[in-house]
Design a protein around this motif. Structure first.
Motif, PDB file in Angstrom:
ATOM      1  N   THR A  39       0.846  -1.193   0.000  1.00  0.00           N
ATOM      2  CA  THR A  39       0.000   0.000   0.000  1.00  0.00           C
ATOM      3  C   THR A  39       0.885   1.249   0.000  1.00  0.00           C
ATOM      4  N   PRO A  40       0.314   2.417  -0.386  1.00  0.00           N
ATOM      5  CA  PRO A  40       1.106   3.656  -0.333  1.00  0.00           C
ATOM      6  C   PRO A  40       1.685   3.921   1.056  1.00  0.00           C
ATOM      7  N   GLU A  41       0.928   3.599   2.085  1.00  0.00           N
ATOM      8  CA  GLU A  41       1.410   3.813   3.446  1.00  0.00           C
ATOM      9  C   GLU A  41       2.568   2.880   3.763  1.00  0.00           C
ATOM     10  N   GLU A  42       2.463   1.629   3.342  1.00  0.00           N
ATOM     11  CA  GLU A  42       3.540   0.661   3.572  1.00  0.00           C
ATOM     12  C   GLU A  42       4.795   1.043   2.795  1.00  0.00           C
ATOM     13  N   LEU A  43       4.584   1.541   1.570  1.00  0.00           N
ATOM     14  CA  LEU A  43       5.720   1.975   0.766  1.00  0.00           C
ATOM     15  C   LEU A  43       6.436   3.146   1.435  1.00  0.00           C
ATOM     16  N   LYS A  44       5.670   4.095   1.955  1.00  0.00           N
ATOM     17  CA  LYS A  44       6.253   5.262   2.620  1.00  0.00           C
ATOM     18  C   LYS A  44       7.097   4.831   3.817  1.00  0.00           C
ATOM     19  N   VAL A  45       6.550   3.930   4.606  1.00  0.00           N
ATOM     20  CA  VAL A  45       7.279   3.430   5.775  1.00  0.00           C
ATOM     21  C   VAL A  45       8.547   2.705   5.334  1.00  0.00           C
ATOM     22  N   ALA A  46       8.435   1.877   4.287  1.00  0.00           N
ATOM     23  CA  ALA A  46       9.582   1.111   3.810  1.00  0.00           C
ATOM     24  C   ALA A  46      10.693   2.034   3.304  1.00  0.00           C
ATOM     25  N   VAL A  47      10.328   3.042   2.494  1.00  0.00           N
ATOM     26  CA  VAL A  47      11.324   3.961   1.942  1.00  0.00           C
ATOM     27  C   VAL A  47      12.000   4.748   3.056  1.00  0.00           C
ATOM     28  N   GLU A  48      11.211   5.227   4.007  1.00  0.00           N
ATOM     29  CA  GLU A  48      11.753   6.101   5.049  1.00  0.00           C
ATOM     30  C   GLU A  48      12.458   5.336   6.158  1.00  0.00           C
ATOM     31  N   SER A  49      12.452   4.012   6.079  1.00  0.00           N
ATOM     32  CA  SER A  49      13.210   3.205   7.038  1.00  0.00           C
ATOM     33  C   SER A  49      14.632   2.929   6.550  1.00  0.00           C
ATOM     34  N   VAL A  50      14.919   3.337   5.319  1.00  0.00           N
ATOM     35  CA  VAL A  50      16.229   3.098   4.713  1.00  0.00           C
ATOM     36  C   VAL A  50      17.078   4.367   4.795  1.00  0.00           C
ATOM     37  N   TRP A  51      18.386   4.214   5.088  1.00  0.00           N
ATOM     38  CA  TRP A  51      19.315   5.341   4.986  1.00  0.00           C
ATOM     39  C   TRP A  51      19.830   5.359   3.561  1.00  0.00           C
ATOM     40  N   TRP A  52      19.397   6.361   2.787  1.00  0.00           N
ATOM     41  CA  TRP A  52      19.701   6.435   1.362  1.00  0.00           C
ATOM     42  C   TRP A  52      20.936   7.286   1.107  1.00  0.00           C
ATOM     43  N   TRP A  53      21.824   6.778   0.250  1.00  0.00           N
ATOM     44  CA  TRP A  53      22.907   7.616  -0.259  1.00  0.00           C
ATOM     45  C   TRP A  53      22.475   8.324  -1.542  1.00  0.00           C
ATOM     46  N   HIS A  54      21.758   7.599  -2.391  1.00  0.00           N
ATOM     47  CA  HIS A  54      21.313   8.155  -3.664  1.00  0.00           C
ATOM     48  C   HIS A  54      19.869   8.641  -3.600  1.00  0.00           C
ATOM     49  N   SER A  55      19.577   9.678  -4.345  1.00  0.00           N
ATOM     50  CA  SER A  55      18.203  10.151  -4.523  1.00  0.00           C
ATOM     51  C   SER A  55      17.647   9.478  -5.771  1.00  0.00           C
ATOM     52  N   ILE A 109      18.535  -0.656  -2.614  1.00  0.00           N
ATOM     53  CA  ILE A 109      18.488  -1.076  -4.011  1.00  0.00           C
ATOM     54  C   ILE A 109      17.447  -2.172  -4.227  1.00  0.00           C
ATOM     55  N   ARG A 110      17.295  -3.059  -3.255  1.00  0.00           N
ATOM     56  CA  ARG A 110      16.275  -4.098  -3.408  1.00  0.00           C
ATOM     57  C   ARG A 110      14.874  -3.499  -3.442  1.00  0.00           C
ATOM     58  N   LEU A 111      14.633  -2.545  -2.573  1.00  0.00           N
ATOM     59  CA  LEU A 111      13.350  -1.864  -2.551  1.00  0.00           C
ATOM     60  C   LEU A 111      13.113  -1.131  -3.870  1.00  0.00           C
ATOM     61  N   ALA A 112      14.159  -0.429  -4.361  1.00  0.00           N
ATOM     62  CA  ALA A 112      14.030   0.332  -5.605  1.00  0.00           C
ATOM     63  C   ALA A 112      13.801  -0.582  -6.807  1.00  0.00           C
ATOM     64  N   ILE A 113      14.493  -1.706  -6.863  1.00  0.00           N
ATOM     65  CA  ILE A 113      14.292  -2.659  -7.963  1.00  0.00           C
ATOM     66  C   ILE A 113      12.855  -3.133  -8.000  1.00  0.00           C
ATOM     67  N   ASP A 114      12.313  -3.500  -6.846  1.00  0.00           N
ATOM     68  CA  ASP A 114      10.929  -3.982  -6.779  1.00  0.00           C
ATOM     69  C   ASP A 114       9.944  -2.879  -7.148  1.00  0.00           C
ATOM     70  N   ALA A 115      10.122  -1.702  -6.559  1.00  0.00           N
ATOM     71  CA  ALA A 115       9.161  -0.613  -6.775  1.00  0.00           C
ATOM     72  C   ALA A 115       9.203  -0.108  -8.214  1.00  0.00           C
ATOM     73  N   ARG A 116      10.374  -0.112  -8.840  1.00  0.00           N
ATOM     74  CA  ARG A 116      10.517   0.382 -10.210  1.00  0.00           C
ATOM     75  C   ARG A 116      10.264  -0.709 -11.247  1.00  0.00           C
ATOM     76  N   LYS A 117      10.026  -1.947 -10.764  1.00  0.00           N
ATOM     77  CA  LYS A 117       9.889  -3.102 -11.663  1.00  0.00           C
ATOM     78  C   LYS A 117      11.106  -3.166 -12.602  1.00  0.00           C
ATOM     79  N   SER A 118      12.240  -2.993 -12.006  1.00  0.00           N
ATOM     80  CA  SER A 118      13.505  -2.923 -12.736  1.00  0.00           C
ATOM     81  C   SER A 118      14.056  -4.315 -13.020  1.00  0.00           C
ATOM     82  N   HIS A 119      14.864  -4.413 -14.076  1.00  0.00           N
ATOM     83  CA  HIS A 119      15.550  -5.654 -14.416  1.00  0.00           C
ATOM     84  C   HIS A 119      17.031  -5.607 -14.032  1.00  0.00           C
TER      85      HIS A 119
END
Length: 244
Positions: A2-18, A96-106
């Motif tokens: 859900t959007p709420e779960e995604l927000k929590v997941a993203v904000e639980s990560v310490w990101w180097w890249h935007s 990166i794992r979160l971003a790959i899943d969310a972006r449907k990346s290969h």
């Protein structure tokens, strides 16, 4: 998710890249910024189309995703932290794992230690495969930078492109005119750090421009082109040399 779960997941990560995350927006990372390497690396994105791109030291994967967006056929994001056996690894590959899943990346993740050339990926047992290799912000974290560059060269096809970015030494060195920054001095110099530098205990090796260019020639590159830099950061483009 859900959007709420995604927000929590993203904000639980310490990101180097935007990184742009669909359904969330831009991750709260530190790169790019006003001193970003994007300003001087001069990445030829058009060259990525249909190619295999290897991103060594990918971390959150920003440049892997940008290569994918530029049309790369295969993108391998490689990092020594992409293993639960690495100190801090489980935390550092969450982004990166979160971003790959969310972006449907290969984009494909692979554990790779560039100093030892130890990898968990089958393709690393085959000959050189990368048309383009990114090697950003890694060299100065290594205790054996020349060995690492030799291992990088082994992954790149003949004629393939390496884009190297690193921190450089800021020592002053005597020359015929007096004092000059090592980064511009003619003699190859590698400043070795025995303790913490710039707030990071893993910062070990700070080369000057002459050292980087000599090292690239030694491990088999030609057409070495200095791209410039900002502060103590600098970048180069180089081509894997075809044997005579």
């Amino acid at each position: 998710m859900t959007p709420e779960e995604l927000k929590v997941a993203v904000e639980s990560v310490w990101w180097w890249h935007s990184i742009e995350i669909p359904g969330y927006g831009l991750t709260p990372g530190h790169e790019p910024n006003s001193r970003s390497r994007d300003a001087y690396m001069n990445i030829p994105w058009a060259e990525m189309k249909g190619k295999t791109v290897l991103d060594i030291g990918a971390w959150d994967g920003l440049y892997s995703f940008l290569a994918e967006e530029a049309g790369a056929e295969l993108v391998i994001a490689a990092d020594q932290y992409f293993s639960t056996n690495s100190p801090g690894g489980a935390e550092k590959y969450l982004g990166i794992r979160l971003a790959i899943d969310a972006r449907k990346s290969h984009v494909q993740m692979v554990f790779y230690d560039v100093e030892t050339s130890v990898s968990e990926w089958d393709r690393d047992t085959t000959p050189a495969y990368a048309d383009v290799c990114f090697f950003f912000g890694v060299l100065y974290h290594l205790q054996n930078p020349l060995r690492a560059l030799r291992n990088v060269a082994a992954k790149i096809k003949l004629g393939g492109l390496l884009i190297l970015e690193t921190a450089t030494t800021q020592l002053d060195c005597p020359n015929w005119a007096g004092e000059a920054p090592c980064s511009d001095w003619a003699a190859p110099i590698l400043e070795l750090c025995e303790g913490e530098r710039d707030g990071d205990a893993t910062n070990w090796s700070y080369p000057n421009r002459a050292w980087v260019e000599a090292a690239l020639r030694i491990v088999g590159f030609e057409q070495i082109e200095y791209q410039g830099g900002i502060s103590n950061r600098a970048a180069w483009h180089a081509r894997k040399k075809n044997p005579a």
